[in-house]
Design an enzyme around this catalytic site. Structure first.
Site, PDB file in Angstrom:
ATOM      1  N   GLU A 170      -2.171   8.967   7.376  1.00 42.70           N
ATOM      2  CA  GLU A 170      -1.727   7.532   7.377  1.00 42.70           C
ATOM      3  C   GLU A 170      -0.512   7.342   8.318  1.00 42.70           C
ATOM      4  O   GLU A 170      -0.283   6.380   9.140  1.00 42.70           O
ATOM      5  CB  GLU A 170      -1.516   6.956   6.061  1.00 42.70           C
ATOM      6  CG  GLU A 170      -2.935   6.788   5.174  1.00 42.70           C
ATOM      7  CD  GLU A 170      -2.922   6.335   3.808  1.00 42.70           C
ATOM      8  OE1 GLU A 170      -1.630   6.126   3.388  1.00 42.70           O
ATOM      9  OE2 GLU A 170      -3.950   6.062   3.133  1.00 42.70           O
ATOM     10  N   HIS A 205       0.907  -1.283  -0.063  1.00 45.54           N
ATOM     11  CA  HIS A 205      -0.081  -0.168  -0.017  1.00 45.54           C
ATOM     12  C   HIS A 205       0.888   1.168   0.078  1.00 45.54           C
ATOM     13  O   HIS A 205       1.826   1.321   0.627  1.00 45.54           O
ATOM     14  CB  HIS A 205      -0.945  -0.015   1.091  1.00 45.54           C
ATOM     15  CG  HIS A 205      -1.502   1.309   1.355  1.00 45.54           C
ATOM     16  ND1 HIS A 205      -2.769   1.865   0.912  1.00 45.54           N
ATOM     17  CD2 HIS A 205      -1.073   2.655   2.165  1.00 45.54           C
ATOM     18  CE1 HIS A 205      -2.921   3.063   1.543  1.00 45.54           C
ATOM     19  NE2 HIS A 205      -1.840   3.441   2.199  1.00 45.54           N
TER      20      HIS A 205
HETATM   21  P1  ATP Z   1      -3.440   0.942  -1.838  1.00 46.50           P
HETATM   22  O1  ATP Z   1      -4.528   1.900  -1.209  1.00 46.50           O
HETATM   23  O2  ATP Z   1      -3.529  -0.323  -1.081  1.00 46.50           O
HETATM   24  O3  ATP Z   1      -2.178   1.598  -2.058  1.00 46.50           O
HETATM   25  P2  ATP Z   1      -4.499   1.504  -4.616  1.00 46.50           P
HETATM   26  O4  ATP Z   1      -4.436   2.759  -4.041  1.00 46.50           O
HETATM   27  O5  ATP Z   1      -3.753   0.908  -5.639  1.00 46.50           O
HETATM   28  O6  ATP Z   1      -4.131   0.400  -3.253  1.00 46.50           O
HETATM   29  P3  ATP Z   1      -7.372   1.439  -3.822  1.00 46.50           P
HETATM   30  O7  ATP Z   1      -8.218   1.641  -5.024  1.00 46.50           O
HETATM   31  O8  ATP Z   1      -6.873   2.504  -2.958  1.00 46.50           O
HETATM   32  O9  ATP Z   1      -6.132   0.909  -4.696  1.00 46.50           O
HETATM   33  O10 ATP Z   1      -7.630   0.045  -3.165  1.00 46.50           O
HETATM   34  C1  ATP Z   1      -7.218  -0.342  -1.873  1.00 46.50           C
HETATM   35  C2  ATP Z   1      -6.868  -1.737  -1.900  1.00 46.50           C
HETATM   36  O11 ATP Z   1      -8.091  -2.426  -1.878  1.00 46.50           O
HETATM   37  C3  ATP Z   1      -6.230  -2.170  -2.842  1.00 46.50           C
HETATM   38  O12 ATP Z   1      -4.754  -1.978  -2.923  1.00 46.50           O
HETATM   39  C4  ATP Z   1      -6.582  -3.653  -3.039  1.00 46.50           C
HETATM   40  O13 ATP Z   1      -5.793  -4.470  -1.939  1.00 46.50           O
HETATM   41  C5  ATP Z   1      -7.929  -3.779  -2.699  1.00 46.50           C
HETATM   42  N1  ATP Z   1      -8.721  -3.788  -3.532  1.00 46.50           N
HETATM   43  C6  ATP Z   1      -9.092  -2.899  -4.718  1.00 46.50           C
HETATM   44  N2  ATP Z   1      -9.900  -3.100  -5.647  1.00 46.50           N
HETATM   45  C7  ATP Z   1     -10.070  -4.445  -5.409  1.00 46.50           C
HETATM   46  C8  ATP Z   1     -10.838  -5.458  -5.900  1.00 46.50           C
HETATM   47  N3  ATP Z   1     -11.598  -4.960  -6.908  1.00 46.50           N
HETATM   48  N4  ATP Z   1     -10.901  -6.467  -5.391  1.00 46.50           N
HETATM   49  C9  ATP Z   1     -10.304  -6.736  -4.200  1.00 46.50           C
HETATM   50  N5  ATP Z   1      -9.465  -6.203  -3.605  1.00 46.50           N
HETATM   51  C10 ATP Z   1      -9.382  -4.918  -4.094  1.00 46.50           C
HETATM   52 MG    MG Z   2      -5.295   3.642  -2.340  1.00 43.16          MG
END
Ligand code: ATP
Ligand code: MG
Length: 137
Positions: A126, A115
Site C-alpha cells: 500500500e 483506512h
Molecule cells: P480498512 O481496510 O479500510 O482499514 P478494515 O480493515 O477495518 O478497514 P475491511 O474488512 O478491510 O475493514 O474492509 C475494507 C473497507 O470496506 C472498510 O473499512 C469499510 O469502509 C468497507 N466495508 C467493510 N465491510 C463493509 C460492509 N459490510 N458494508 C459496507 N462497507 C464495508
Molecule cells: Mg482492511
C-alpha cells in the site's frame, strides 16, 4: 522502525476532520513521514481494494473512495501497523472502543473515516501504491 499506510477517507476530508484525525495518530506516538491529498478515480480505488473484489460491498466501497479527495499518509513508529489499527478502532463504529477515531468520527461501516494497512505485507504494497521512493525519506 515500522511504517504503515493510512488513508483519511472521503467522509472525513469532507467534514474537515483531517487535523483532528492526525492529532489522534500523533498522540499515540505515530509520526507522519509522508502525506498528500489526492482524488482517486473509481478504477484506482478498485485496484487499491482488489482483495475485496468478491465482497458484496466492493462497488459501493470503490464509488465512496472516489467520491471526494482523500489524504494518504505514511505513519512511522514502534509497532506502527498494530498501533494505527488500535487508534482507528473496529471497522463498524458501533463496535469501536471509546476514544478511537471510528468511535468519534465514523458515520457507518462503509463511511468509516480511515483506512490502515493490516499486515507488514499489505503495508509494503500500500505504501508503494501511493508513494515513490523519492517521496519517502
Ligand atoms: P480498512 O481496510 O479500510 O482499514 P478494515 O480493515 O477495518 O478497514 P475491511 O474488512 O478491510 O475493514 O474492509 C475494507 C473497507 O470496506 C472498510 O473499512 C469499510 O469502509 C468497507 N466495508 C467493510 N465491510 C463493509 C460492509 N459490510 N458494508 C459496507 N462497507 C464495508
Ligand atoms: Mg482492511
Amino acid at each position: 522502525i515500522e511504517r504503515t499506510l493510512s488513508i483519511i477517507k472521503p467522509d472525513a476530508t469532507k467534514r474537515n476532520l483531517t487535523g483532528k484525525i492526525v492529532a489522534k495518530f500523533e498522540e499515540a506516538g505515530l509520526r507522519v513521514v509522508a502525506s498528500k491529498r489526492i482524488h482517486l478515480t473509481p478504477a484506482q480505488a478498485g485496484a487499491f481494494y482488489a482483495e475485496h473484489k468478491e465482497r458484496g460491498f466492493y462497488g459501493e466501497l470503490c464509488a465512496f473512495m472516489a467520491s471526494e479527495p482523500v489524504v494518504v499518509q505514511v505513519l512511522e513508529g514502534e509497532g506502527a501497523i498494530a498501533k494505527n489499527r488500535e487508534v482507528m478502532g473496529a471497522t463498524d463504529p458501533a463496535a469501536a472502543a471509546d476514544g478511537t477515531i471510528r468511535k468519534e468520527f465514523a458515520l457507518s461501516k462503509g463511511e468509516n473515516s480511515v483506512h490502515g494497512s493490516d499486515s507488514e505485507a499489505s503495508a509494503a504494497r500500500e505504501i508503494a501504491f501511493f508513494f515513490s521512493g523519492l517521496e519517502l525519506v
